[in-house]
Design a protein around this motif. Structure first.
Motif, mmCIF file in Angstrom:
data_model
loop_
_atom_site.group_PDB
_atom_site.id
_atom_site.type_symbol
_atom_site.label_atom_id
_atom_site.label_comp_id
_atom_site.label_asym_id
_atom_site.label_seq_id
_atom_site.Cartn_x
_atom_site.Cartn_y
_atom_site.Cartn_z
ATOM 1 N N ILE A 103 0.844 -1.203 0.000
ATOM 2 C CA ILE A 103 0.000 0.000 0.000
ATOM 3 C C ILE A 103 0.881 1.255 0.000
ATOM 4 O O ILE A 103 0.649 2.208 -0.756
ATOM 5 C CB ILE A 103 -0.944 -0.006 1.209
ATOM 6 N N ILE A 104 1.920 1.240 0.875
ATOM 7 C CA ILE A 104 2.823 2.397 0.924
ATOM 8 C C ILE A 104 3.537 2.571 -0.411
ATOM 9 O O ILE A 104 3.691 3.693 -0.930
ATOM 10 C CB ILE A 104 3.850 2.235 2.062
ATOM 11 N N ILE A 107 1.177 4.119 -2.946
ATOM 12 C CA ILE A 107 0.919 5.542 -2.658
ATOM 13 C C ILE A 107 2.120 6.404 -3.045
ATOM 14 O O ILE A 107 1.975 7.456 -3.685
ATOM 15 C CB ILE A 107 0.567 5.718 -1.170
ATOM 16 N N MET A 110 2.309 6.686 -6.799
ATOM 17 C CA MET A 110 1.276 7.582 -7.331
ATOM 18 C C MET A 110 1.642 9.047 -7.074
ATOM 19 O O MET A 110 1.450 9.910 -7.942
ATOM 20 C CB MET A 110 -0.081 7.244 -6.698
ATOM 21 N N ILE A 111 2.179 9.324 -5.874
ATOM 22 C CA ILE A 111 2.586 10.709 -5.564
ATOM 23 C C ILE A 111 3.695 11.167 -6.510
ATOM 24 O O ILE A 111 3.677 12.288 -7.031
ATOM 25 C CB ILE A 111 3.050 10.815 -4.099
#
Length: 677
Positions: A103-104, A107, A110-111
């Motif tokens: 998940i990290i 994220i 995506m950032i």
């Protein structure tokens, strides 16, 4: 083949081959590391280059690195889908950046993509578009500035050519950058698509071909997809950042590090205010007091250090100025600087300074530039640089014009007044201060701004002080342009036409005539207001006749006859009967009988009584032309023209003497009198 050409060819061919041929994972690791290193090289070169043209090949670099990075993306995708082992670099990026948490990792990826795609790429693209547009719009102004500097003598032809080439290079660069930023944007979009393909395709291959459970496949191929995306997006991000730095670079004097530090940390009071604000926030809010007070004290101490440095620099500057002044006083006077004489000087009293001061709205400097352009177009020679300086010894409203250090003319203007001149048919009168127009010594009046419209409505010619000075200066230059033409100027004129007329120049100089003799001919033409722009015709004529005679006066006459179309166009309007005065054949014969030839040239031995009679007759006949409003033109035979001009030239400065051979066949003439004794 050079090594650099070979390396570039291999780099591009490798990118094409990797799109087709599978690559082992260890080779992929090597090339991914190379890709990251190249991206860093590009970024730091863009950061520390002094100006954008130092990286003029940047658009091409963008294209090469983009296609290479895409080929690596394709190769890594093949390894992910076939074996699930794309190598150490991809897997390390996937595990390390995500911290082992899917998940990290998702994220963070995506950032990173959002920052690159929405911020850096979008901003670089927009700045490139705007910069390209403004660069193209500014080109005409920059070209005009170069022409102005060239005309005033501030730069040489070579420097002007170099500046023009630089402007063209900047235009081409920013135009190419505008298109090259599209590669970066497309590369980011392609990276997202490849990550999605890796994830979906990897899940399918892991479950269907490799016998993995859906959970294992999800864990494995998510990490690899993120790692592959990061290992390609990070170099892309670095190059995107380099693009943004390059198109926003403003300084051309130092690298960006020096500029940023100087601009952000050079004003002590700014740092005092920042430090005080941080300490105030630490005391009055629940923020971490240790952190904010530490930062506040650091800013205050930095401000104090900068203030001390500024004080020291100020003292050192004052000491250096005093030492320089003392050295100037102590050292022997440099007499050689006092020996230099400016060809043309315009000196003026302190009351006229606002006309020459750009900061006060004065445009006299621009007018001087236009005078040099006007004379160059009209007479075909370059006017030397005109020196403007104030002189407290002059009256406040007085100005003088010097040629080679000697005053040749002067005048006075009233700064806040206008000069009104009656063209001869205006009957209404306006009140003003009587004066004379300095160029042609015509009666005029100084009037105020409030009287200007009224005088113009009556038909007066109204001019402002800068126009008066500019007109006066132009007339003085025209009347002295012959003596301002130096041998070096003639050599420059020869050099200008030599490339396109090599045969003519080689035949004439120095075989038939030297530069000094050509200078004399050109000076003879200019002294009578004949343009020398048509140098080809002048040199062709000199080459034809110089083999027979080297008498510059005779060669001038031959040249004038070759320029008869230009002479006729100058003095005789087309489709109009032109009034002239002729010369009595008896006087012509008298003049020819009085010519004595010597080794130094020819001169006249005509007796003084005859001379006075001729002068008196010329005065009467020229008066007839002036009463008719015509130019004072006297027509003579070709063999007499130059001697007659020398005879009467000292008495009648504006008299035009033309031979029959200098008049075009379509010119209509009417004789209104004859000079006789």
């Amino acid at each position: 083949m050079k090594k650099t050409d070979l390396a570039l060819g291999i780099y591009l061919m490798a990118a094409i081959i990797f799109l087709i041929v599978p690559m082992p994972s260890f080779l992929l690791d090597i090339l991914l590391a190379l890709n990251i290193a190249l991206a860093m090289v590009i970024l730091f070169n863009a950061l520390f280059s002094l100006e954008v043209l130092n990286m003029s090949s940047f658009p091409t670099i963008l294209l090469f690195t983009t296609i290479f990075r895409i080929s690596l993306n394709v190769s890594s995708t093949k390894l992910i889908l076939t074996s699930g082992e794309p190598g150490n670099v991809v897997e390390t990026f996937g595990n390390f950046v995500g911290g082992g948490d899917l998940i990290i990792g998702i994220i963070v990826f995506m950032i990173l993509v959002i920052v690159q795609f929405m911020v850096i790429n979008k901003g670089s693209e927009r700045v490139s578009e705007v910069t390209a547009r403004f660069t193209l719009d500014a080109m005409p102004g920059k070209q005009m500035a170069i022409d102005a500097d060239l005309n005033t003598g501030a730069i040489t032809d070579a420097e002007a050519r170099e500046r023009r080439e630089k402007i063209q290079a900047e235009s081409n660069f920013f135009g190419a950058m505008d298109g090259a930023t599209k590669y970066v944007k497309g590369d980011a979009m392609a990276g997202l698509i490849i990550v999605f393909v890796n994830f979906v395709g990897g899940m399918a291959m892991g479950v269907l071909r490799m016998g993995m459970t859906p959970a294992d496949a999800l864990n494995r191929f998510t990490i690899l997809s993120i790692g592959d995306g990061l290992v390609s997006q990070i170099p892309s991000l670095l190059i995107s950042l380099a693009t943004g730095i390059l198109v926003t670079k403003a300084s051309k004097e130092s690298d960006i590090g020096d500029v940023l530090v100087q601009q952000l940390f050079s004003i002590p009071k700014v740092l005092y205010m920042v430090g005080g604000s941080l300490i105030f926030l630490a005391i009055t809010t629940p923020l971490d007091k240790i952190v904010f007070i530490s930062y506040g004290l650091a800013f205050i101490l930095t401000a104090r250090m900068i203030a001390n440095k500024l004080d020291v620099k100020s003292i050192e500057s004052e000491v250096n100025e005093d030492e320089v002044s003392a050295d100037e006083i102590r050292k022997p006077e440099n007499v050689s600087t006092l020996l230099q004489v400016d060809p043309i000087e315009l000196e003026f009293g302190y009351g006229i300074i606002p006309l020459a001061d750009v900061n006060q709205g004065g445009d006299l400097l621009d007018r001087v530039v236009m005078i040099r352009r006007q004379v160059a177009l009209e007479l075909g020679c370059v006017v030397p640089m005109i020196r403007l300086r104030d002189n407290i010894q002059l009256n406040p409203n007085q100005y003088v014009i010097k040629i080679k250090g000697i005053v040749v003319s002067e005048g006075e203007v009233l700064f806040d007044h206008y000069m009104a001149m009656n063209p001869g048919y205006v009957e209404e009168e306006v009140t003003g201060i009587p004066t004379f127009e300095p160029s042609f010594h015509l009666p005029a009046l100084w009037i105020t701004e409030s009287q200007r419209e009224r005088a113009e409505s009556f038909g007066y010619t109204v001019v402002d002080p800068p126009s008066i000075i500019a007109t006066h200066l132009t007339e003085v230059i025209r009347s002295h342009i012959a003596e301002l033409l130096t041998r070096q100027d003639v050599q420059n004129l020869i050099n200008n036409i030599q490339e396109a007329n090599q045969t003519l120049v080689t035949e004439l100089v120095p075989k038939l005539l030297n530069v000094g003799e050509i200078q004399k001919v050109l000076q003879n033409l200019l002294s009578e207001g004949i343009s020398i722009r048509d140098l080809i015709t002048i040199f062709e004529t000199l080459a034809d006749y110089a083999a027979n005679t080297r008498d510059t006066d005779v060669l001038t006459e031959y040249t004038r006859q070759s320029l008869k179309r230009a002479i006729s166009n100058k003095y005789f309007p087309p489709n109009e009967t032109n009034s002239v005065v002729t010369l009595d054949p008896k006087i012509e014969q008298e003049i020819m009988n009085s010519v004595k030839q010597t080794e130094q040239g020819a001169y006249l031995t005509i007796d003084p009584d005859t001379t006075q009679k001729i002068i008196k007759s010329v005065e009467e006949e020229v008066g007839k032309l002036e009463n008719l409003g015509r130019n004072p033109i006297i027509i003579t035979s070709p063999i007499v023209r130059m001697y007659f001009k020398k005879l009467v030239g000292e008495y009648f400065k504006e008299l035009i003497v033309i031979s029959y051979n200098e008049i075009d066949s379509n010119v209509e003439l009417q004789s209104v009198g004859m000079v006789t004794v």
